[in-house]
Design an enzyme around this catalytic site. Structure first.
Site, mmCIF file in Angstrom:
data_model
loop_
_atom_site.group_PDB
_atom_site.id
_atom_site.type_symbol
_atom_site.label_atom_id
_atom_site.label_comp_id
_atom_site.label_asym_id
_atom_site.label_seq_id
_atom_site.Cartn_x
_atom_site.Cartn_y
_atom_site.Cartn_z
ATOM 1 N N ASP A 166 0.835 -1.208 0.000
ATOM 2 C CA ASP A 166 0.000 0.000 0.000
ATOM 3 C C ASP A 166 0.869 1.257 0.000
ATOM 4 O O ASP A 166 0.516 2.277 -0.595
ATOM 5 C CB ASP A 166 -0.929 0.007 1.218
ATOM 6 C CG ASP A 166 -1.759 -1.260 1.327
ATOM 7 O OD1 ASP A 166 -2.203 -1.765 0.284
ATOM 8 O OD2 ASP A 166 -1.944 -1.763 2.449
ATOM 9 N N HIS A 193 -4.992 -3.779 5.691
ATOM 10 C CA HIS A 193 -4.465 -4.107 4.367
ATOM 11 C C HIS A 193 -5.543 -4.693 3.457
ATOM 12 O O HIS A 193 -5.336 -5.697 2.780
ATOM 13 C CB HIS A 193 -3.283 -5.083 4.511
ATOM 14 C CG HIS A 193 -2.624 -5.442 3.206
ATOM 15 N ND1 HIS A 193 -2.098 -4.490 2.344
ATOM 16 C CD2 HIS A 193 -2.406 -6.639 2.611
ATOM 17 C CE1 HIS A 193 -1.594 -5.108 1.283
ATOM 18 N NE2 HIS A 193 -1.767 -6.407 1.406
#
Length: 332
Positions: A166, A193
């Site tokens: 990310d 996540h």
């Protein structure tokens, strides 16, 4: 060998470490293992999977770096042998997402895989740093924690969910908007996540001016960047190469921390930030040291936009974490 050469060799050996990749023959595992073979801090690389690892190890062993690579299979206590003396364990094992699948759809299969691998790590390498890549990370990290608790070896400072993908996506996507060098863009990503649990703190980046529809689109792309890859691969898998780079980068940070360097980057850990709300795990900036988590940092000043994102993220995170805890309780 001269005295100087002996000193140089011993210094190198002292600073190098043994790493194991569990799921090393898979789509993430192979490029991840390649990148770790190229890391000068790795002297021993143990590759484990249900099949294919001797071939992957033989292939990688021809690369002229100082690490020795060995491949292990389940027979002859291969998993135990792969984990002996290991200081960092990286777990990319599991099935990939296919079009239309969410990370939660992966849960039942990957939860069992991660549970069984965690048992082996707890028994053979309980002091190792464990970096969990297997999705859904929001739930698989609590699974590892519960298994370690059941074995009496849980150390919250040594178990990490890898959310680095990310972070690197954020750097890349911002650079595309601003036409900048992506290697200079630093973005803190917090929460979890998957989907709406991923919260990029754009207001704390070099471009707090990003707003309106541009900010909405950027945030959505960071949160659901994985879908972009799944769709583009058209049924042939999910993010493997970018995830391998993310995993190798985070494993590299753990190796630097073992050497005594103070490294700070976002990761999903047992966190005090929202424990009072029943959220045991949360990703934020974490300073790493030789014992693992040295300090969990707060989120800093958030924009009103980000505060709303955090509230949404917490709802899903709480459910995801409980799902992992409940799985181990029902399937010890």
């Amino acid at each position: 060998m001269s005295f100087i050469a002996r000193r140089a060799f011993s210094s190198t050996a002292y600073n190098a470490h043994k790493v194991a990749v569990l799921g090393a023959a898979g789509g993430i595992g192979q490029p991840l293992s390649l990148l770790l073979k190229l890391n000068k801090d790795v002297t021993s690389l143990s590759l484990y999977d249900l099949r294919g690892t001797p071939g992957v190890a033989a292939d990688l062993s021809h690369i002229p770096t100082n690490s020795v690579v060995k491949g292990f299979l389940p027979d002859n206590e291969g998993l135990k042998k792969a984990l002996e003396g290991v200081e960092v364990v990286v777990i990319p094992a599991g099935v990939p997402r296919k079009p239309g699948m969410t990370r939660d759809d992966l849960f039942n299969t990957n939860a069992s895989i991660v549970r069984d691998l965690a048992k082996a790590v707890a028994e053979t390498a309980p002091k190792a740093f464990v970096a969990v890549i297997a999705n859904p990370v929001n739930s698989t990290v609590p699974i590892v924690a519960e298994v370690f608790k059941s074995k009496g070896v849980y150390d919250p400072k040594r178990i990490f969910g890898v959310t680095t993908l990310d972070v690197i996506r954020s750097s890349r996507f911002i650079s595309e908007i601003k036409d900048t060098d992506p290697t200079t863009e630093t973005v803190t990503v917090v929460g979890g996540h998957s989907g709406h649990t991923i919260v990029p703190l754009i207001s704390q980046s070099s471009h707090p001016d990003i707003s309106g529809e541009t900010l909405d689109a950027l945030t959505h792309r960071i949160q659901f960047g994985g879908d972009e890859v799944v769709k583009a691969k058209d049924g042939a898998g999910s993010a493997t190469l970018s995830m391998a780079e993310a995993g190798a980068r985070f494993a590299g940070s753990l190796l630097k921390a073992l050497k005594g360097e103070a490294i700070t980057e976002p990761t999903y850990v047992d966190s005090p930030l929202y424990k009072s709300e029943g959220i045991e795990f949360f990703s934020s900036k974490v300073t790493l040291g030789p014992e693992g988590v040295k300090e969990v940092h707060g989120l800093g000043k958030l924009s009103p936009y980000e505060e709303k994102l955090i509230e949404v993220a917490k709802v899903d995170l709480k459910k995801n974490i409980q799902k992992g805890v409940d799985f181990v309780a029902a399937n010890p």
